[in-house]
Design an enzyme around this catalytic site. Sequence first.
Site, PDB file in Angstrom:
ATOM      1  N   CYS A   1     -25.802  -1.736  -0.777  1.00  0.00           N
ATOM      2  CA  CYS A   1     -24.745  -2.492  -0.115  1.00  0.00           C
ATOM      3  C   CYS A   1     -25.229  -3.881   0.315  1.00  0.00           C
ATOM      4  O   CYS A   1     -26.147  -3.981   1.136  1.00  0.00           O
ATOM      5  CB  CYS A   1     -24.224  -1.722   1.085  1.00  0.00           C
ATOM      6  SG  CYS A   1     -22.944  -2.601   1.991  1.00  0.00           S
TER       7      CYS A   1
ATOM      8  N   CYS B   1     -18.414   3.513   7.370  1.00  0.00           N
ATOM      9  CA  CYS B   1     -18.352   2.057   7.216  1.00  0.00           C
ATOM     10  C   CYS B   1     -17.291   1.501   8.167  1.00  0.00           C
ATOM     11  O   CYS B   1     -16.253   0.997   7.763  1.00  0.00           O
ATOM     12  CB  CYS B   1     -18.060   1.698   5.749  1.00  0.00           C
ATOM     13  SG  CYS B   1     -18.434  -0.016   5.346  1.00  0.00           S
TER      14      CYS B   1
ATOM     15  N   LYS C   1       0.841  -1.205   0.000  1.00  0.00           N
ATOM     16  CA  LYS C   1       0.000   0.000   0.000  1.00  0.00           C
ATOM     17  C   LYS C   1       0.873   1.251   0.000  1.00  0.00           C
ATOM     18  O   LYS C   1       0.664   2.180  -0.784  1.00  0.00           O
ATOM     19  CB  LYS C   1      -0.929   0.020   1.214  1.00  0.00           C
ATOM     20  CG  LYS C   1      -1.761   1.299   1.296  1.00  0.00           C
ATOM     21  CD  LYS C   1      -2.278   1.563   2.678  1.00  0.00           C
ATOM     22  CE  LYS C   1      -1.214   2.194   3.523  1.00  0.00           C
ATOM     23  NZ  LYS C   1      -1.645   2.745   4.783  1.00  0.00           N
TER      24      LYS C   1
ATOM     25  N   CYS D   1     -25.706   5.750   6.018  1.00  0.00           N
ATOM     26  CA  CYS D   1     -24.933   5.609   4.781  1.00  0.00           C
ATOM     27  C   CYS D   1     -25.816   5.785   3.550  1.00  0.00           C
ATOM     28  O   CYS D   1     -26.874   5.177   3.432  1.00  0.00           O
ATOM     29  CB  CYS D   1     -24.269   4.232   4.750  1.00  0.00           C
ATOM     30  SG  CYS D   1     -23.308   3.957   3.259  1.00  0.00           S
TER      31      CYS D   1
ATOM     32  N   CYS E   1     -24.714   1.950   8.989  1.00  0.00           N
ATOM     33  CA  CYS E   1     -25.459   1.662   7.759  1.00  0.00           C
ATOM     34  C   CYS E   1     -26.676   2.568   7.579  1.00  0.00           C
ATOM     35  O   CYS E   1     -26.989   2.975   6.459  1.00  0.00           O
ATOM     36  CB  CYS E   1     -25.884   0.199   7.717  1.00  0.00           C
ATOM     37  SG  CYS E   1     -24.492  -0.949   7.629  1.00  0.00           S
TER      38      CYS E   1
END
Length: 197
Positions: A191, A175, A105, A185, A182
Amino acid sequence: MALPCLCCSERVRRYQVLLSLMLSSQTKDQVTAGAMQRLRARGLTVDTILQTDDSTLGELIYPVGFWRNKVKYIKQTSAILQQRYGGDIPASVAELVALPGVGPKMAHLAMAVGWGIVSGIAVDTHVHRIANRLRWTKKATKSPEETRRGLEEWLPRELWSEINGLLVGFGQQTCLPLHPRCQACLNHALCPAAQGL
């Protein structure tokens, strides 16, 4: 990752990008920024880091996560950069991940920010978790590297540089690893993970 010095040479700026990435692992952004500010106040170059004793370097970067290991990795990496790369950072992912304390990364982010080359998707724990929750890979993945390969299979290359920046903040605020928010969101209806709750 803290922003590098804009008034430095390109070589020093790239080095600061890499050090910022190394410090940011398992560390909150504010803590990384504070450590980078303290390092820059002493002149953050390969030479100044190599001239700084381990105890002082530890004081400068504390309280970043795993700071003792990072002192060792920063010193080792800085010595390699001075000996093999003239104080600059390597311009390939393979050479970057060969440096102590540098993972995939970090290498992909260093390539993008330091060299302006999108070499791959920078997948951290947030991108890994969210990609799996959204089922953006053909099958569930067990590691960030596996997730990176899965995302790169289908995501157009021109979008690779955007994924990390979009999902990291989303993963820190909405998240969440445990108890995702949720209901708040905007992706709730789309999702698969939210539908299973």
